[in-house]
Scaffold this motif. Structure first.
Motif, PDB file in Angstrom:
ATOM      1  N   ARG A  82     -10.604  10.335  12.528  1.00 31.71           N
ATOM      2  CA  ARG A  82      -9.876   9.640  13.602  1.00 31.71           C
ATOM      3  C   ARG A  82      -8.366   9.724  13.449  1.00 31.71           C
ATOM      4  NH1 ARG A  82     -13.097   3.902  14.198  1.00 31.71           N
ATOM      5  NH2 ARG A  82     -15.162   4.807  14.403  1.00 31.71           N
ATOM      6  N   TYR A  83      -7.888   9.631  12.211  1.00 34.30           N
ATOM      7  CA  TYR A  83      -6.446   9.537  11.980  1.00 34.30           C
ATOM      8  C   TYR A  83      -5.991  10.652  11.050  1.00 34.30           C
ATOM      9  CZ  TYR A  83      -7.620   4.901  13.675  1.00 34.30           C
ATOM     10  OH  TYR A  83      -8.107   3.865  14.416  1.00 34.30           O
ATOM     11  N   SER A  84      -5.045  11.449  11.511  1.00 33.95           N
ATOM     12  CA  SER A  84      -4.588  12.591  10.721  1.00 33.95           C
ATOM     13  C   SER A  84      -3.864  12.147   9.451  1.00 33.95           C
ATOM     14  CB  SER A  84      -3.663  13.469  11.561  1.00 33.95           C
ATOM     15  OG  SER A  84      -2.539  12.735  12.002  1.00 33.95           O
ATOM     16  N   TRP A  85      -3.296  10.962   9.450  1.00 34.18           N
ATOM     17  CA  TRP A  85      -2.525  10.478   8.311  1.00 34.18           C
ATOM     18  C   TRP A  85      -3.391   9.749   7.276  1.00 34.18           C
ATOM     19  CZ3 TRP A  85      -3.271   5.287   8.257  1.00 34.18           C
ATOM     20  CH2 TRP A  85      -3.582   4.671   9.471  1.00 34.18           C
ATOM     21  N   TRP A  86      -4.650   9.504   7.563  1.00 33.08           N
ATOM     22  CA  TRP A  86      -5.487   8.671   6.692  1.00 33.08           C
ATOM     23  C   TRP A  86      -5.643   9.263   5.292  1.00 33.08           C
ATOM     24  CZ3 TRP A  86      -6.723   3.844   7.603  1.00 33.08           C
ATOM     25  CH2 TRP A  86      -7.662   3.229   6.789  1.00 33.08           C
ATOM     26  N   ASP A  87      -5.985  10.541   5.229  1.00 34.56           N
ATOM     27  CA  ASP A  87      -6.219  11.200   3.940  1.00 34.56           C
ATOM     28  C   ASP A  87      -4.953  11.216   3.094  1.00 34.56           C
ATOM     29  OD1 ASP A  87      -7.825  12.603   2.082  1.00 34.56           O
ATOM     30  OD2 ASP A  87      -7.056  14.524   2.807  1.00 34.56           O
ATOM     31  N   ARG A  88      -3.827  11.507   3.707  1.00 32.05           N
ATOM     32  CA  ARG A  88      -2.563  11.554   2.955  1.00 32.05           C
ATOM     33  C   ARG A  88      -2.177  10.169   2.434  1.00 32.05           C
ATOM     34  NH1 ARG A  88      -0.642  14.647   7.677  1.00 32.05           N
ATOM     35  NH2 ARG A  88      -1.510  16.705   7.347  1.00 32.05           N
ATOM     36  N   THR A  89      -2.424   9.152   3.229  1.00 31.59           N
ATOM     37  CA  THR A  89      -2.117   7.789   2.790  1.00 31.59           C
ATOM     38  C   THR A  89      -2.943   7.411   1.566  1.00 31.59           C
ATOM     39  OG1 THR A  89      -1.589   7.166   5.062  1.00 31.59           O
ATOM     40  CG2 THR A  89      -2.054   5.368   3.519  1.00 31.59           C
ATOM     41  N   ILE A  90      -4.215   7.761   1.590  1.00 34.21           N
ATOM     42  CA  ILE A  90      -5.083   7.456   0.450  1.00 34.21           C
ATOM     43  C   ILE A  90      -4.613   8.191  -0.797  1.00 34.21           C
ATOM     44  CG2 ILE A  90      -7.417   7.781  -0.479  1.00 34.21           C
ATOM     45  CD1 ILE A  90      -8.432   7.085   2.344  1.00 34.21           C
ATOM     46  N   HIS A  91      -4.235   9.460  -0.645  1.00 33.54           N
ATOM     47  CA  HIS A  91      -3.768  10.216  -1.812  1.00 33.54           C
ATOM     48  C   HIS A  91      -2.440   9.674  -2.335  1.00 33.54           C
ATOM     49  CE1 HIS A  91      -6.854  13.257  -2.282  1.00 33.54           C
ATOM     50  NE2 HIS A  91      -6.948  13.290  -0.969  1.00 33.54           N
ATOM     51  N   PHE A  92      -1.566   9.247  -1.447  1.00 28.60           N
ATOM     52  CA  PHE A  92      -0.311   8.639  -1.884  1.00 28.60           C
ATOM     53  C   PHE A  92      -0.588   7.354  -2.665  1.00 28.60           C
ATOM     54  CE2 PHE A  92       3.187   5.656  -1.316  1.00 28.60           C
ATOM     55  CZ  PHE A  92       4.266   6.417  -1.745  1.00 28.60           C
ATOM     56  N   LEU A  93      -1.418   6.484  -2.089  1.00 29.06           N
ATOM     57  CA  LEU A  93      -1.726   5.210  -2.763  1.00 29.06           C
ATOM     58  C   LEU A  93      -2.460   5.418  -4.079  1.00 29.06           C
ATOM     59  CD1 LEU A  93      -2.739   2.941   0.251  1.00 29.06           C
ATOM     60  CD2 LEU A  93      -0.673   2.791  -1.145  1.00 29.06           C
ATOM     61  N   SER A  94      -3.369   6.386  -4.130  1.00 32.32           N
ATOM     62  CA  SER A  94      -4.067   6.630  -5.400  1.00 32.32           C
ATOM     63  C   SER A  94      -3.085   7.160  -6.441  1.00 32.32           C
ATOM     64  CB  SER A  94      -5.246   7.593  -5.210  1.00 32.32           C
ATOM     65  OG  SER A  94      -4.807   8.876  -4.847  1.00 32.32           O
ATOM     66  N   GLY A  95      -2.113   7.982  -5.999  1.00 28.20           N
ATOM     67  CA  GLY A  95      -1.073   8.427  -6.926  1.00 28.20           C
ATOM     68  C   GLY A  95      -0.298   7.255  -7.500  1.00 28.20           C
ATOM     69  N   VAL A  96       0.013   6.291  -6.639  1.00 32.58           N
ATOM     70  CA  VAL A  96       0.729   5.080  -7.081  1.00 32.58           C
ATOM     71  C   VAL A  96      -0.137   4.272  -8.051  1.00 32.58           C
ATOM     72  CG1 VAL A  96       1.621   2.843  -6.306  1.00 32.58           C
ATOM     73  CG2 VAL A  96       2.164   4.904  -5.012  1.00 32.58           C
ATOM     74  N   GLY A  97      -1.361   3.996  -7.656  1.00 29.57           N
ATOM     75  CA  GLY A  97      -2.215   3.105  -8.437  1.00 29.57           C
ATOM     76  C   GLY A  97      -2.616   3.639  -9.793  1.00 29.57           C
TER      77      GLY A  97
END
Length: 195
Positions: A82-97
């Protein structure tokens, strides 16, 4: 009760309630992902109880958010499509966490300097990402799936532009890697200056 304990309690109660709801609706795939989320939510406590690794509260909260976003919203409710940005957001947050997870592992050695702790946290986070991308690739090969968005004709939505110079799978993997590394670098910088 501190904020982390309250957050974990509410998170687990809501996950269990949603699992029960989807059980009644006989949507077993979604229920299965919620059970997996519930089980994985105990990983930080498991690492503390059995390995003596204490992960900071911020990293645990981000970890739980990533679990929910990836396994429930992303996979079960198809937010990846549904959202083109969803996957990138998850990878960014997992990088942070996961910088916090890496820092917690190396901090078990009391002689570690701050720079070494953060370098290990950064590399630990990026290494977990690389392992994830390899698992996506293996999954695609075995199940003919499209986790890496390499197939031109598939039921999932490919958010890579038709004008991209590289194949969609490579663009997806590189975008994921860049987002993870950016998140890990941002988290290491925050750790350096504020924690």
């Amino acid at each position: 009760m501190n904020f982390l304990n309250l957050f974990q309690f509410v998170f687990r109660c809501l996950t269990a309630a949603m699992g029960f709801y989807y059980l009644l609706k006989q949507k077993y795939k979604i229920m299965g992902s919620l059970i997996l989320i519930l089980a994985l939510s105990f990983l930080p406590e498991f690492s503390n109880w059995f390995m003596g690794i204490t992960i900071d509260p911020y990293s645990i909260i981000i970890y739980l958010i990533v679990l929910f976003m990836a396994l429930f919203l992303g996979s079960s409710l198809c937010y990846y499509d549904r959202y083109s940005w969803w996957d990138r957001t998850i990878h960014f947050l997992s990088g942070v966490g996961f910088v916090g997870f890496g820092a917690a592992i190396i901090k078990t050695n009391a002689d570690s300097k701050k720079a070494v702790i953060l370098l290990f946290g950064f590399t630990f986070s990026v290494t977990l990402h690389i392992i994830w991308e390899v698992l996506e690739y293996v999954s695609d090969c075995l199940s003919h799936g499209n986790a890496q968005r390499w197939q031109k004709i598939h039921s999932s939505v490919n958010h890579v532009s038709e004008k991209a110079l590289q194949p969609a799978g490579l663009v997806d993997t590189m975008n994921d890697t860049i987002c993870c590394m950016t998140g890990a670098a941002a988290a290491a910088a925050v750790w350096w200056f504020f924690i």
